[in-house]
Design a protein around this motif. Structure first.
Motif, PDB file in Angstrom:
ATOM      1  N   LEU A  72       0.835  -1.197   0.000  1.00  9.46           N
ATOM      2  CA  LEU A  72       0.000   0.000   0.000  1.00  9.46           C
ATOM      3  C   LEU A  72       0.871   1.248   0.000  1.00  9.46           C
ATOM      4  CD1 LEU A  72      -2.735   1.447   0.293  1.00  9.46           C
ATOM      5  CD2 LEU A  72      -2.531   1.116   2.772  1.00  9.46           C
ATOM      6  N   TYR A  73       1.914   1.247   0.824  1.00  7.64           N
ATOM      7  CA  TYR A  73       2.809   2.401   0.879  1.00  7.64           C
ATOM      8  C   TYR A  73       3.505   2.623  -0.467  1.00  7.64           C
ATOM      9  CZ  TYR A  73       2.216   1.949   5.965  1.00  7.64           C
ATOM     10  OH  TYR A  73       1.688   1.867   7.225  1.00  7.64           O
ATOM     11  N   ASP A  74       3.876   1.549  -1.126  1.00  8.40           N
ATOM     12  CA  ASP A  74       4.485   1.681  -2.461  1.00  8.40           C
ATOM     13  C   ASP A  74       3.500   2.311  -3.445  1.00  8.40           C
ATOM     14  OD1 ASP A  74       6.838   0.550  -1.567  1.00  8.40           O
ATOM     15  OD2 ASP A  74       6.371  -1.462  -2.307  1.00  8.40           O
ATOM     16  N   LEU A  75       2.237   1.911  -3.330  1.00  9.90           N
ATOM     17  CA  LEU A  75       1.200   2.448  -4.211  1.00  9.90           C
ATOM     18  C   LEU A  75       1.017   3.942  -3.984  1.00  9.90           C
ATOM     19  CD1 LEU A  75      -1.102   1.843  -6.275  1.00  9.90           C
ATOM     20  CD2 LEU A  75      -2.595   1.441  -4.292  1.00  9.90           C
ATOM     21  N   VAL A  76       0.945   4.359  -2.726  1.00  8.00           N
ATOM     22  CA  VAL A  76       0.788   5.772  -2.395  1.00  8.00           C
ATOM     23  C   VAL A  76       1.995   6.575  -2.861  1.00  8.00           C
ATOM     24  CG1 VAL A  76       0.607   7.428  -0.493  1.00  8.00           C
ATOM     25  CG2 VAL A  76      -0.746   5.324  -0.445  1.00  8.00           C
ATOM     26  N   ASP A  77       3.177   6.018  -2.662  1.00  4.01           N
ATOM     27  CA  ASP A  77       4.411   6.688  -3.078  1.00  4.01           C
ATOM     28  C   ASP A  77       4.426   6.911  -4.587  1.00  4.01           C
ATOM     29  OD1 ASP A  77       6.948   7.787  -3.060  1.00  4.01           O
ATOM     30  OD2 ASP A  77       7.979   5.873  -2.887  1.00  4.01           O
ATOM     31  N   PHE A 113       9.841  13.168   6.307  1.00  7.05           N
ATOM     32  CA  PHE A 113       8.518  13.761   6.157  1.00  7.05           C
ATOM     33  C   PHE A 113       7.733  13.055   5.054  1.00  7.05           C
ATOM     34  CE2 PHE A 113       5.838  17.345   4.490  1.00  7.05           C
ATOM     35  CZ  PHE A 113       5.019  17.473   5.599  1.00  7.05           C
ATOM     36  N   LYS A 114       8.408  12.730   3.969  1.00  5.85           N
ATOM     37  CA  LYS A 114       7.768  12.019   2.867  1.00  5.85           C
ATOM     38  C   LYS A 114       7.276  10.644   3.323  1.00  5.85           C
ATOM     39  CE  LYS A 114       8.785   9.922  -1.636  1.00  5.85           C
ATOM     40  NZ  LYS A 114       9.806   9.755  -2.698  1.00  5.85           N
ATOM     41  N   VAL A 115       8.099   9.917   4.060  1.00  4.54           N
ATOM     42  CA  VAL A 115       7.692   8.598   4.552  1.00  4.54           C
ATOM     43  C   VAL A 115       6.507   8.730   5.503  1.00  4.54           C
ATOM     44  CG1 VAL A 115       8.407   6.569   5.869  1.00  4.54           C
ATOM     45  CG2 VAL A 115       9.997   7.626   4.249  1.00  4.54           C
ATOM     46  N   MET A 116       6.521   9.772   6.338  1.00  4.74           N
ATOM     47  CA  MET A 116       5.414  10.018   7.244  1.00  4.74           C
ATOM     48  C   MET A 116       4.114  10.214   6.465  1.00  4.74           C
ATOM     49  SD  MET A 116       4.730  13.234   9.801  1.00  4.74           S
ATOM     50  CE  MET A 116       4.006  14.161   8.425  1.00  4.74           C
ATOM     51  N   LEU A 117       4.168  11.014   5.392  1.00  3.56           N
ATOM     52  CA  LEU A 117       2.971  11.243   4.583  1.00  3.56           C
ATOM     53  C   LEU A 117       2.503   9.967   3.901  1.00  3.56           C
ATOM     54  CD1 LEU A 117       3.723  14.675   2.848  1.00  3.56           C
ATOM     55  CD2 LEU A 117       2.316  14.231   4.857  1.00  3.56           C
ATOM     56  N   ILE A 118       3.428   9.187   3.395  1.00  5.23           N
ATOM     57  CA  ILE A 118       3.081   7.935   2.729  1.00  5.23           C
ATOM     58  C   ILE A 118       2.324   7.024   3.678  1.00  5.23           C
ATOM     59  CG2 ILE A 118       4.031   5.783   1.796  1.00  5.23           C
ATOM     60  CD1 ILE A 118       6.280   7.487   0.565  1.00  5.23           C
ATOM     61  N   GLN A 119       2.823   6.889   4.901  1.00  9.70           N
ATOM     62  CA  GLN A 119       2.176   5.993   5.858  1.00  9.70           C
ATOM     63  C   GLN A 119       0.855   6.566   6.349  1.00  9.70           C
ATOM     64  OE1 GLN A 119       4.799   4.563   8.940  1.00  9.70           O
ATOM     65  NE2 GLN A 119       6.462   4.138   7.510  1.00  9.70           N
ATOM     66  N   THR A 120       0.797   7.893   6.550  1.00  9.81           N
ATOM     67  CA  THR A 120      -0.441   8.525   7.003  1.00  9.81           C
ATOM     68  C   THR A 120      -1.544   8.375   5.960  1.00  9.81           C
ATOM     69  OG1 THR A 120       0.769  10.153   8.337  1.00  9.81           O
ATOM     70  CG2 THR A 120      -1.503  10.689   7.743  1.00  9.81           C
TER      71      THR A 120
END
Length: 218
Positions: A72-77, A113-120
């Protein structure tokens, strides 16, 4: 910013970001001197393509993503993060401390910050449905380089929460740099949270905490 506010902003703004394909067309802005001479692709066209890819990625995979969210995180990224002006938003949420940060600290903060947004956003979008968002008419004057998308987020209880997404042109492409849910501003709330932590331990400590929490570069 408390946990509930952060969760609310993440859940609703993530869903709005993923679904603003229903916004009526707006006049595309004229390019700046530094931008390409071609007109920018209208934001609703960019979003439509992104949402189609997002929904295809979610289809049949929601249970798997709940068990193992890395896909899911890969998809959002891949799909949503390119719609956000990460560098500028990072600068806004750090505030005054950004001026004194080293280039290395800025780069590390942006990464965390980018990783935080991806997970959020990823965690918020598991139950995403397009019918949860109702967009209001939007217009922008010819030559505008900023626009605000306005919408209503409809909760399971039927409550309607006003939501705004602020976009501007970056290299002739529309990018989101801020958003608000009700009276809660994404940038303002994160800046308050980060400013308190920076005051207590400095920017370096904040970056280290974020890198550890979101397992950046691990």
């Amino acid at each position: 910013m408390n946990f509930l506010n952060r969760k609310l902003i993440g859940a609703i703004s993530g869903a709005v970001l993923a679904s603003f394909i229903t916004v009526p067309s707006i006049a595309t802005a004229q390019p700046t001197a530094s931008a390409s001479q071609s007109k920018p692709v209208p934001p609703e066209k960019v979003a439509k393509d992104a949402v189609q890819e997002l929904l295809q990625g979610l289809e049949g995979n929601r249970k798997e993503f709940l068990r193992d969210p890395e896909g899911l995180y890969d998809l959002v990224d891949r799909v949503l993060i390119p719609l956000i002006d990460i560098d500028y938003t990072a600068q806004l949420v750090v505030g005054r401390a950004w001026r004194d940060a080293t280039p290395e600290q800025k780069e590390r903060f942006i990464s965390a910050f980018k990783v935080m947004l991806i997970q959020t956003y990823g965690n918020a979008l598991i139950g995403f449905s397009e019918d949860q968002i109702k967009f209001l008419p939007v217009s922008a004057p010819e030559g505008a380089d900023e626009v605000t998308f306005k919408a209503l987020a409809i909760t399971d209880q039927g409550d309607k929460i006003p939501v705004n997404l602020d976009l501007h042109l970056v290299d002739n492409q529309w990018k989101v740099y801020n958003g608000s849910v009700g009276s809660l501003s994404f940038v303002t709330n994160y800046r308050a949270q980060f400013s308190q932590q920076i005051k207590q331990g400095g920017l370096e400590q904040l970056i280290q905490r974020m890198e550890k929490r979101y397992q950046v570069n691990q």
